[in-house]
Design a protein around this motif. Structure first.
Motif, PDB file in Angstrom:
ATOM      1  N   ARG A  83       0.841  -1.191   0.000  1.00 38.47           N
ATOM      2  CA  ARG A  83       0.000   0.000   0.000  1.00 38.47           C
ATOM      3  C   ARG A  83       0.879   1.246   0.000  1.00 38.47           C
ATOM      4  NH1 ARG A  83      -2.603   3.728   3.307  1.00 38.47           N
ATOM      5  NH2 ARG A  83      -4.821   4.099   2.854  1.00 38.47           N
ATOM      6  N   ASP A  84       0.421   2.265  -0.684  1.00 37.03           N
ATOM      7  CA  ASP A  84       1.074   3.568  -0.709  1.00 37.03           C
ATOM      8  C   ASP A  84       1.253   4.071   0.734  1.00 37.03           C
ATOM      9  OD1 ASP A  84       1.848   6.192  -1.204  1.00 37.03           O
ATOM     10  OD2 ASP A  84       0.249   6.594  -2.635  1.00 37.03           O
ATOM     11  N   SER A  85       2.444   4.567   1.048  1.00 37.51           N
ATOM     12  CA  SER A  85       2.751   4.993   2.416  1.00 37.51           C
ATOM     13  C   SER A  85       2.598   6.489   2.648  1.00 37.51           C
ATOM     14  CB  SER A  85       4.189   4.605   2.779  1.00 37.51           C
ATOM     15  OG  SER A  85       4.424   3.240   2.554  1.00 37.51           O
ATOM     16  N   GLY A  86       2.399   7.274   1.590  1.00 37.05           N
ATOM     17  CA  GLY A  86       2.339   8.711   1.770  1.00 37.05           C
ATOM     18  C   GLY A  86       3.717   9.296   2.063  1.00 37.05           C
ATOM     19  N   MET A  87       3.756  10.599   2.290  1.00 31.72           N
ATOM     20  CA  MET A  87       5.006  11.305   2.536  1.00 31.72           C
ATOM     21  C   MET A  87       5.494  11.085   3.968  1.00 31.72           C
ATOM     22  SD  MET A  87       6.159  12.739  -0.190  1.00 31.72           S
ATOM     23  CE  MET A  87       7.217  14.101   0.301  1.00 31.72           C
ATOM     24  N   PRO A  88       6.754  11.454   4.283  1.00 38.13           N
ATOM     25  CA  PRO A  88       7.294  11.248   5.637  1.00 38.13           C
ATOM     26  C   PRO A  88       6.403  11.871   6.710  1.00 38.13           C
ATOM     27  CG  PRO A  88       9.043  11.895   4.140  1.00 38.13           C
ATOM     28  CD  PRO A  88       7.757  12.044   3.378  1.00 38.13           C
ATOM     29  N   GLY A  89       6.169  11.116   7.775  1.00 46.49           N
ATOM     30  CA  GLY A  89       5.366  11.601   8.885  1.00 46.49           C
ATOM     31  C   GLY A  89       3.873  11.387   8.717  1.00 46.49           C
ATOM     32  N   SER A  90       3.455  10.916   7.546  1.00 45.89           N
ATOM     33  CA  SER A  90       2.040  10.681   7.313  1.00 45.89           C
ATOM     34  C   SER A  90       1.563   9.473   8.117  1.00 45.89           C
ATOM     35  CB  SER A  90       1.797  10.425   5.827  1.00 45.89           C
ATOM     36  OG  SER A  90       0.521   9.857   5.606  1.00 45.89           O
ATOM     37  N   PRO A  91       0.324   9.491   8.619  1.00 46.79           N
ATOM     38  CA  PRO A  91      -0.221   8.305   9.303  1.00 46.79           C
ATOM     39  C   PRO A  91      -0.216   7.071   8.411  1.00 46.79           C
ATOM     40  CG  PRO A  91      -1.610  10.213   9.703  1.00 46.79           C
ATOM     41  CD  PRO A  91      -0.619  10.628   8.659  1.00 46.79           C
ATOM     42  N   ASP A  92      -0.245   7.287   7.089  1.00 47.88           N
ATOM     43  CA  ASP A  92      -0.225   6.156   6.165  1.00 47.88           C
ATOM     44  C   ASP A  92       1.075   5.369   6.245  1.00 47.88           C
ATOM     45  OD1 ASP A  92      -2.800   6.431   4.578  1.00 47.88           O
ATOM     46  OD2 ASP A  92      -1.963   8.436   4.331  1.00 47.88           O
ATOM     47  N   ASN A  93       2.139   5.983   6.780  1.00 48.88           N
ATOM     48  CA  ASN A  93       3.418   5.288   6.929  1.00 48.88           C
ATOM     49  C   ASN A  93       3.285   4.036   7.787  1.00 48.88           C
ATOM     50  OD1 ASN A  93       5.758   8.125   7.115  1.00 48.88           O
ATOM     51  ND2 ASN A  93       4.455   7.435   5.476  1.00 48.88           N
ATOM     52  N   THR A  94       2.332   4.059   8.729  1.00 44.32           N
ATOM     53  CA  THR A  94       2.212   2.959   9.691  1.00 44.32           C
ATOM     54  C   THR A  94       1.081   1.993   9.350  1.00 44.32           C
ATOM     55  OG1 THR A  94       0.774   4.319  11.113  1.00 44.32           O
ATOM     56  CG2 THR A  94       3.148   4.396  11.534  1.00 44.32           C
ATOM     57  N   HIS A  95       0.463   2.160   8.207  1.00 45.51           N
ATOM     58  CA  HIS A  95      -0.589   1.217   7.796  1.00 45.51           C
ATOM     59  C   HIS A  95       0.016  -0.185   7.722  1.00 45.51           C
ATOM     60  CE1 HIS A  95      -3.509  -0.849   5.250  1.00 45.51           C
ATOM     61  NE2 HIS A  95      -4.379   0.102   5.554  1.00 45.51           N
ATOM     62  N   PRO A  96      -0.708  -1.218   8.159  1.00 43.51           N
ATOM     63  CA  PRO A  96      -0.149  -2.588   8.176  1.00 43.51           C
ATOM     64  C   PRO A  96       0.389  -3.066   6.828  1.00 43.51           C
ATOM     65  CG  PRO A  96      -2.238  -2.514   9.373  1.00 43.51           C
ATOM     66  CD  PRO A  96      -2.077  -1.178   8.716  1.00 43.51           C
ATOM     67  N   ARG A  97      -0.163  -2.553   5.725  1.00 39.46           N
ATOM     68  CA  ARG A  97       0.292  -2.992   4.412  1.00 39.46           C
ATOM     69  C   ARG A  97       1.178  -1.968   3.723  1.00 39.46           C
ATOM     70  NH1 ARG A  97      -4.136  -2.733   1.492  1.00 39.46           N
ATOM     71  NH2 ARG A  97      -2.963  -3.356  -0.355  1.00 39.46           N
ATOM     72  N   ALA A  98       1.556  -0.915   4.436  1.00 44.11           N
ATOM     73  CA  ALA A  98       2.358   0.145   3.818  1.00 44.11           C
ATOM     74  C   ALA A  98       3.725  -0.379   3.388  1.00 44.11           C
ATOM     75  CB  ALA A  98       2.526   1.302   4.789  1.00 44.11           C
ATOM     76  N   LEU A  99       4.150   0.039   2.232  1.00 44.47           N
ATOM     77  CA  LEU A  99       5.473  -0.373   1.750  1.00 44.47           C
ATOM     78  C   LEU A  99       6.565   0.079   2.697  1.00 44.47           C
ATOM     79  CD1 LEU A  99       7.358  -1.534  -0.440  1.00 44.47           C
ATOM     80  CD2 LEU A  99       7.210   0.679  -1.602  1.00 44.47           C
ATOM     81  N   ALA A 100       6.444   1.293   3.224  1.00 40.08           N
ATOM     82  CA  ALA A 100       7.488   1.830   4.098  1.00 40.08           C
ATOM     83  C   ALA A 100       7.609   1.041   5.402  1.00 40.08           C
ATOM     84  CB  ALA A 100       7.216   3.299   4.412  1.00 40.08           C
ATOM     85  N   ALA A 101       6.533   0.335   5.785  1.00 37.80           N
ATOM     86  CA  ALA A 101       6.552  -0.438   7.027  1.00 37.80           C
ATOM     87  C   ALA A 101       6.882  -1.908   6.796  1.00 37.80           C
ATOM     88  CB  ALA A 101       5.185  -0.327   7.721  1.00 37.80           C
ATOM     89  N   ALA A 102       7.008  -2.327   5.548  1.00 36.59           N
ATOM     90  CA  ALA A 102       7.268  -3.736   5.237  1.00 36.59           C
ATOM     91  C   ALA A 102       8.720  -4.105   5.521  1.00 36.59           C
ATOM     92  CB  ALA A 102       6.952  -4.015   3.773  1.00 36.59           C
ATOM     93  N   PRO A 103       8.988  -5.347   5.933  1.00 38.48           N
ATOM     94  CA  PRO A 103      10.375  -5.779   6.151  1.00 38.48           C
ATOM     95  C   PRO A 103      11.191  -5.645   4.859  1.00 38.48           C
ATOM     96  CG  PRO A 103       8.823  -7.366   7.066  1.00 38.48           C
ATOM     97  CD  PRO A 103       8.019  -6.418   6.251  1.00 38.48           C
ATOM     98  N   PRO A 104      12.278  -4.886   4.875  1.00 35.60           N
ATOM     99  CA  PRO A 104      13.059  -4.666   3.648  1.00 35.60           C
ATOM    100  C   PRO A 104      13.508  -5.960   2.969  1.00 35.60           C
ATOM    101  CG  PRO A 104      13.755  -3.142   5.351  1.00 35.60           C
ATOM    102  CD  PRO A 104      12.812  -4.115   6.008  1.00 35.60           C
ATOM    103  N   GLU A 105      13.870  -6.969   3.756  1.00 34.45           N
ATOM    104  CA  GLU A 105      14.331  -8.232   3.173  1.00 34.45           C
ATOM    105  C   GLU A 105      13.209  -8.902   2.381  1.00 34.45           C
ATOM    106  OE1 GLU A 105      16.667 -11.737   2.407  1.00 34.45           O
ATOM    107  OE2 GLU A 105      17.177  -9.673   2.954  1.00 34.45           O
ATOM    108  N   LYS A 106      11.980  -8.806   2.875  1.00 33.02           N
ATOM    109  CA  LYS A 106      10.835  -9.416   2.196  1.00 33.02           C
ATOM    110  C   LYS A 106      10.598  -8.730   0.843  1.00 33.02           C
ATOM    111  CE  LYS A 106       5.896 -10.481   2.861  1.00 33.02           C
ATOM    112  NZ  LYS A 106       5.350  -9.745   1.714  1.00 33.02           N
ATOM    113  N   VAL A 107      10.625  -7.403   0.835  1.00 30.55           N
ATOM    114  CA  VAL A 107      10.400  -6.664  -0.407  1.00 30.55           C
ATOM    115  C   VAL A 107      11.524  -6.957  -1.402  1.00 30.55           C
ATOM    116  CG1 VAL A 107       9.912  -4.416  -1.411  1.00 30.55           C
ATOM    117  CG2 VAL A 107       9.284  -4.850   0.956  1.00 30.55           C
TER     118      VAL A 107
END
Length: 283
Positions: A83-107
Protein backbone atom coordinates in the motif's frame (compact mmCIF):
# COMPACT_ATOMS: atom_id res chain seq x y z
CA UNK A 1 16.61 -15.50 -24.86
CA UNK A 2 18.70 -13.43 -27.27
CA UNK A 3 16.65 -10.27 -26.82
CA UNK A 4 17.36 -7.08 -24.95
CA UNK A 5 15.31 -6.79 -21.75
CA UNK A 6 14.92 -3.86 -19.35
CA UNK A 7 13.17 -3.91 -15.97
CA UNK A 8 12.08 -0.78 -14.09
CA UNK A 9 11.32 -1.06 -10.36
CA UNK A 10 9.29 1.87 -9.03
CA UNK A 11 6.83 2.60 -6.23
CA UNK A 12 3.62 4.13 -7.58
CA UNK A 13 1.53 4.47 -10.71
CA UNK A 14 2.90 7.57 -12.53
CA UNK A 15 6.52 7.03 -11.36
CA UNK A 16 7.11 5.15 -14.61
CA UNK A 17 6.01 8.11 -16.72
CA UNK A 18 6.97 11.33 -14.92
CA UNK A 19 10.49 10.05 -14.20
CA UNK A 20 12.08 7.82 -16.81
CA UNK A 21 9.06 7.54 -19.10
CA UNK A 22 10.94 8.79 -22.12
CA UNK A 23 13.63 6.17 -21.63
CA UNK A 24 11.08 3.37 -21.28
CA UNK A 25 9.23 4.48 -24.40
CA UNK A 26 12.43 4.89 -26.40
CA UNK A 27 13.72 1.41 -25.65
CA UNK A 28 10.32 -0.19 -26.21
CA UNK A 29 10.31 1.31 -29.68
CA UNK A 30 13.80 -0.03 -30.28
CA UNK A 31 12.49 -3.55 -29.75
CA UNK A 32 13.58 -3.94 -26.13
CA UNK A 33 11.28 -5.97 -23.87
CA UNK A 34 10.52 -3.35 -21.22
CA UNK A 35 8.79 -4.46 -18.01
CA UNK A 36 7.70 -2.64 -14.86
CA UNK A 37 7.45 -3.78 -11.25
CA UNK A 38 5.28 -1.36 -9.29
CA UNK A 39 5.32 -1.77 -5.52
CA UNK A 40 1.95 -0.13 -4.73
CA UNK A 41 -1.24 1.00 -6.43
CA UNK A 42 -0.88 4.59 -5.24
CA UNK A 43 -3.74 4.47 -2.75
CA UNK A 44 -2.74 7.78 -1.10
CA UNK A 45 -2.63 9.77 -4.33
CA UNK A 46 -5.03 12.56 -5.21
CA UNK A 47 -8.42 11.57 -6.54
CA UNK A 48 -11.50 13.31 -7.93
CA UNK A 49 -14.68 13.01 -5.83
CA UNK A 50 -16.26 10.51 -8.23
CA UNK A 51 -13.07 8.38 -8.45
CA UNK A 52 -13.70 8.41 -12.23
CA UNK A 53 -16.23 5.63 -11.62
CA UNK A 54 -13.79 3.27 -9.89
CA UNK A 55 -14.56 1.64 -6.52
CA UNK A 56 -11.43 2.99 -4.84
CA UNK A 57 -8.31 5.09 -5.43
CA UNK A 58 -6.05 2.08 -5.95
CA UNK A 59 -8.25 0.66 -8.70
CA UNK A 60 -8.39 4.03 -10.43
CA UNK A 61 -4.65 4.52 -10.35
CA UNK A 62 -3.95 0.97 -11.51
CA UNK A 63 -6.14 1.62 -14.53
CA UNK A 64 -4.23 4.86 -15.19
CA UNK A 65 -0.96 2.95 -15.00
CA UNK A 66 -2.13 0.29 -17.42
CA UNK A 67 -3.20 3.04 -19.82
CA UNK A 68 0.24 4.67 -19.58
CA UNK A 69 2.00 1.31 -19.92
CA UNK A 70 0.18 0.63 -23.17
CA UNK A 71 1.16 4.05 -24.53
CA UNK A 72 4.79 3.62 -23.49
CA UNK A 73 4.88 0.15 -25.03
CA UNK A 74 5.65 -1.85 -21.90
CA UNK A 75 5.65 -5.63 -22.28
CA UNK A 76 4.31 -6.26 -18.79
CA UNK A 77 3.29 -4.61 -15.49
CA UNK A 78 3.65 -6.46 -12.19
CA UNK A 79 2.48 -5.32 -8.73
CA UNK A 80 4.09 -6.27 -5.42
CA UNK A 81 0.80 -5.60 -3.62
CA UNK A 82 1.91 -3.13 -0.96
CA UNK A 83 0.00 0.00 0.00
CA UNK A 84 1.07 3.57 -0.71
CA UNK A 85 2.75 4.99 2.42
CA UNK A 86 2.34 8.71 1.77
CA UNK A 87 5.01 11.31 2.54
CA UNK A 88 7.29 11.25 5.64
CA UNK A 89 5.37 11.60 8.88
CA UNK A 90 2.04 10.68 7.31
CA UNK A 91 -0.22 8.30 9.30
CA UNK A 92 -0.23 6.16 6.17
CA UNK A 93 3.42 5.29 6.93
CA UNK A 94 2.21 2.96 9.69
CA UNK A 95 -0.59 1.22 7.80
CA UNK A 96 -0.15 -2.59 8.18
CA UNK A 97 0.29 -2.99 4.41
CA UNK A 98 2.36 0.15 3.82
CA UNK A 99 5.47 -0.37 1.75
CA UNK A 100 7.49 1.83 4.10
CA UNK A 101 6.55 -0.44 7.03
CA UNK A 102 7.27 -3.74 5.24
CA UNK A 103 10.37 -5.78 6.15
CA UNK A 104 13.06 -4.67 3.65
CA UNK A 105 14.33 -8.23 3.17
CA UNK A 106 10.84 -9.42 2.20
CA UNK A 107 10.40 -6.66 -0.41
CA UNK A 108 13.90 -7.31 -1.77
CA UNK A 109 13.18 -11.01 -2.23
CA UNK A 110 10.00 -10.19 -4.11
CA UNK A 111 11.97 -7.88 -6.40
CA UNK A 112 14.56 -10.64 -6.86
CA UNK A 113 11.81 -13.06 -7.88
CA UNK A 114 10.81 -10.81 -10.77
CA UNK A 115 14.44 -10.29 -11.77
CA UNK A 116 14.87 -14.07 -12.03
CA UNK A 117 11.57 -14.47 -13.84
CA UNK A 118 12.07 -11.67 -16.39
CA UNK A 119 15.87 -11.94 -16.71
CA UNK A 120 16.61 -8.30 -17.64
CA UNK A 121 20.11 -7.35 -18.69
CA UNK A 122 19.41 -3.83 -17.36
CA UNK A 123 17.53 -2.78 -14.21
CA UNK A 124 16.58 0.82 -13.36
CA UNK A 125 15.15 2.28 -10.16
CA UNK A 126 15.17 5.46 -8.05
CA UNK A 127 18.30 7.13 -6.71
CA UNK A 128 19.15 6.55 -3.00
CA UNK A 129 16.93 9.43 -1.79
CA UNK A 130 14.07 8.43 -4.08
CA UNK A 131 14.20 11.71 -5.97
CA UNK A 132 12.55 13.75 -3.23
CA UNK A 133 12.73 11.53 -0.13
CA UNK A 134 9.40 9.79 -0.54
CA UNK A 135 9.45 6.76 1.83
CA UNK A 136 8.09 4.43 -0.86
CA UNK A 137 10.65 5.60 -3.42
CA UNK A 138 13.45 4.93 -0.96
CA UNK A 139 11.99 1.52 -0.05
CA UNK A 140 11.75 0.63 -3.76
CA UNK A 141 15.35 1.72 -4.34
CA UNK A 142 16.58 -0.46 -1.47
CA UNK A 143 14.51 -3.43 -2.63
CA UNK A 144 15.87 -3.12 -6.17
CA UNK A 145 19.49 -2.89 -4.99
CA UNK A 146 19.19 -5.82 -2.56
CA UNK A 147 17.04 -7.81 -4.99
CA UNK A 148 19.65 -7.32 -7.72
CA UNK A 149 22.15 -9.14 -5.50
CA UNK A 150 19.75 -11.81 -4.23
CA UNK A 151 18.70 -12.74 -7.77
CA UNK A 152 22.29 -13.61 -8.66
CA UNK A 153 23.05 -15.59 -5.50
CA UNK A 154 22.73 -19.39 -5.96
CA UNK A 155 22.37 -19.74 -2.18
CA UNK A 156 19.13 -17.74 -2.27
CA UNK A 157 15.73 -19.02 -3.40
CA UNK A 158 13.31 -16.10 -3.82
CA UNK A 159 11.42 -17.97 -6.53
CA UNK A 160 11.13 -16.98 -10.16
CA UNK A 161 13.60 -19.47 -11.56
CA UNK A 162 17.35 -20.07 -11.64
CA UNK A 163 19.86 -17.52 -10.31
CA UNK A 164 20.36 -14.67 -12.72
CA UNK A 165 22.86 -11.79 -12.80
CA UNK A 166 21.69 -8.65 -14.65
CA UNK A 167 24.57 -6.87 -16.32
CA UNK A 168 23.70 -3.30 -15.32
CA UNK A 169 21.90 -1.40 -12.56
CA UNK A 170 21.02 2.29 -12.94
CA UNK A 171 19.49 4.92 -10.67
CA UNK A 172 17.29 7.50 -12.35
CA UNK A 173 18.37 10.91 -11.08
CA UNK A 174 18.67 14.51 -12.24
CA UNK A 175 21.14 17.39 -11.88
CA UNK A 176 20.44 19.29 -8.67
CA UNK A 177 22.09 22.53 -9.76
CA UNK A 178 18.78 24.17 -10.67
CA UNK A 179 17.44 23.29 -7.19
CA UNK A 180 20.17 25.40 -5.64
CA UNK A 181 19.01 28.32 -7.77
CA UNK A 182 15.41 27.63 -6.73
CA UNK A 183 16.38 27.79 -3.05
CA UNK A 184 17.69 31.30 -3.65
CA UNK A 185 14.87 32.53 -5.84
CA UNK A 186 11.75 31.06 -4.22
CA UNK A 187 11.87 33.27 -1.09
CA UNK A 188 11.84 36.31 -3.39
CA UNK A 189 8.34 35.33 -4.51
CA UNK A 190 7.18 34.39 -1.01
CA UNK A 191 7.68 30.63 -1.25
CA UNK A 192 9.45 28.70 1.52
CA UNK A 193 11.89 26.25 -0.16
CA UNK A 194 11.65 24.05 2.94
CA UNK A 195 7.89 23.64 2.44
CA UNK A 196 7.35 23.32 -1.29
CA UNK A 197 4.58 21.70 -3.29
CA UNK A 198 0.81 21.59 -3.10
CA UNK A 199 0.93 19.92 0.31
CA UNK A 200 4.06 21.81 1.43
CA UNK A 201 5.78 18.52 2.20
CA UNK A 202 8.85 18.72 -0.06
CA UNK A 203 12.04 20.29 1.32
CA UNK A 204 13.79 21.60 -1.78
CA UNK A 205 16.56 23.14 0.35
CA UNK A 206 17.47 19.71 1.74
CA UNK A 207 17.30 18.09 -1.70
CA UNK A 208 19.63 20.73 -3.12
CA UNK A 209 22.35 19.64 -0.69
CA UNK A 210 22.47 16.15 -2.21
CA UNK A 211 23.70 15.32 -5.68
CA UNK A 212 24.56 12.10 -7.47
CA UNK A 213 26.99 11.60 -10.34
CA UNK A 214 25.43 11.32 -13.76
CA UNK A 215 26.99 8.59 -15.89
CA UNK A 216 24.34 8.23 -18.59
CA UNK A 217 22.11 10.62 -20.52
CA UNK A 218 19.40 9.30 -22.80
CA UNK A 219 18.10 11.59 -25.54
CA UNK A 220 14.32 11.20 -25.35
CA UNK A 221 13.33 13.89 -27.84
CA UNK A 222 12.14 11.30 -30.41
CA UNK A 223 9.51 10.06 -27.93
CA UNK A 224 8.67 13.19 -25.94
CA UNK A 225 5.18 13.24 -27.45
CA UNK A 226 4.63 9.63 -26.37
CA UNK A 227 5.73 10.52 -22.84
CA UNK A 228 3.21 13.39 -22.77
CA UNK A 229 0.43 11.09 -23.99
CA UNK A 230 1.31 8.54 -21.30
CA UNK A 231 1.33 11.28 -18.68
CA UNK A 232 -2.20 12.23 -19.69
CA UNK A 233 -3.32 8.75 -18.60
CA UNK A 234 -2.51 9.82 -15.03
CA UNK A 235 -5.17 12.53 -15.07
CA UNK A 236 -5.96 12.15 -11.36
CA UNK A 237 -2.38 13.21 -10.60
CA UNK A 238 -2.43 16.18 -12.96
CA UNK A 239 -0.91 14.36 -15.91
CA UNK A 240 -1.35 16.12 -19.21
CA UNK A 241 -2.80 19.26 -17.60
CA UNK A 242 0.09 21.50 -18.57
CA UNK A 243 -0.22 23.16 -21.97
CA UNK A 244 1.11 26.12 -23.89
CA UNK A 245 4.35 27.63 -22.53
CA UNK A 246 4.45 25.14 -19.67
CA UNK A 247 4.44 22.20 -22.08
CA UNK A 248 7.07 23.93 -24.24
CA UNK A 249 9.30 24.43 -21.19
CA UNK A 250 8.82 20.80 -20.15
CA UNK A 251 9.81 19.68 -23.63
CA UNK A 252 12.90 21.89 -23.58
CA UNK A 253 14.07 20.73 -20.16
CA UNK A 254 13.03 17.13 -20.74
CA UNK A 255 15.16 16.54 -23.82
CA UNK A 256 17.19 13.94 -21.92
CA UNK A 257 16.85 11.68 -18.88
CA UNK A 258 19.80 11.11 -16.58
CA UNK A 259 21.06 8.05 -14.73
CA UNK A 260 23.75 7.09 -12.26
CA UNK A 261 25.31 3.70 -13.00
CA UNK A 262 25.49 1.60 -9.84
CA UNK A 263 26.60 -1.69 -11.42
CA UNK A 264 29.20 -2.24 -12.71
CA UNK A 265 30.52 -0.11 -9.86
CA UNK A 266 33.43 1.42 -11.78
CA UNK A 267 32.10 4.53 -13.55
CA UNK A 268 32.22 4.56 -17.35
CA UNK A 269 35.16 6.45 -18.89
CA UNK A 270 32.75 8.91 -20.53
CA UNK A 271 29.06 9.78 -20.42
CA UNK A 272 27.05 6.88 -21.81
CA UNK A 273 24.29 7.47 -24.34
CA UNK A 274 22.85 3.96 -24.19
CA UNK A 275 21.84 1.89 -21.15
CA UNK A 276 22.70 -1.23 -23.15
CA UNK A 277 26.23 -0.16 -24.05
CA UNK A 278 28.47 -3.21 -23.64
CA UNK A 279 25.58 -5.56 -22.84
CA UNK A 280 25.69 -9.17 -24.07
CA UNK A 281 22.20 -9.77 -25.47
CA UNK A 282 22.65 -13.53 -25.27
CA UNK A 283 22.71 -13.48 -21.47
Amino acid sequence: MNKRRLLAIFAHPDDETFGAGGTLALYARRGVEVSLVCATRGEVGEAPPDLKGFPDVGSMREAELRCAAQVLGLAGVYFLGYRDSGMPGSPDNTHPRALAAAPPEKVAREAARYIRQLRPQVVITFDPIGGYRHPDHIASHRAAVAGFKIAADPAEDPGGGAPYQPQKLYFHTFPHGFLRWAVRLLPLVGVDPHRFGKNRDIDIAALAEVDFPIHTRIDVRPVIGIKHTAAACHSSQGGGSGGGPGRWLETLLGASESFMRAYPEAPPPRIERDLFAGVDENR
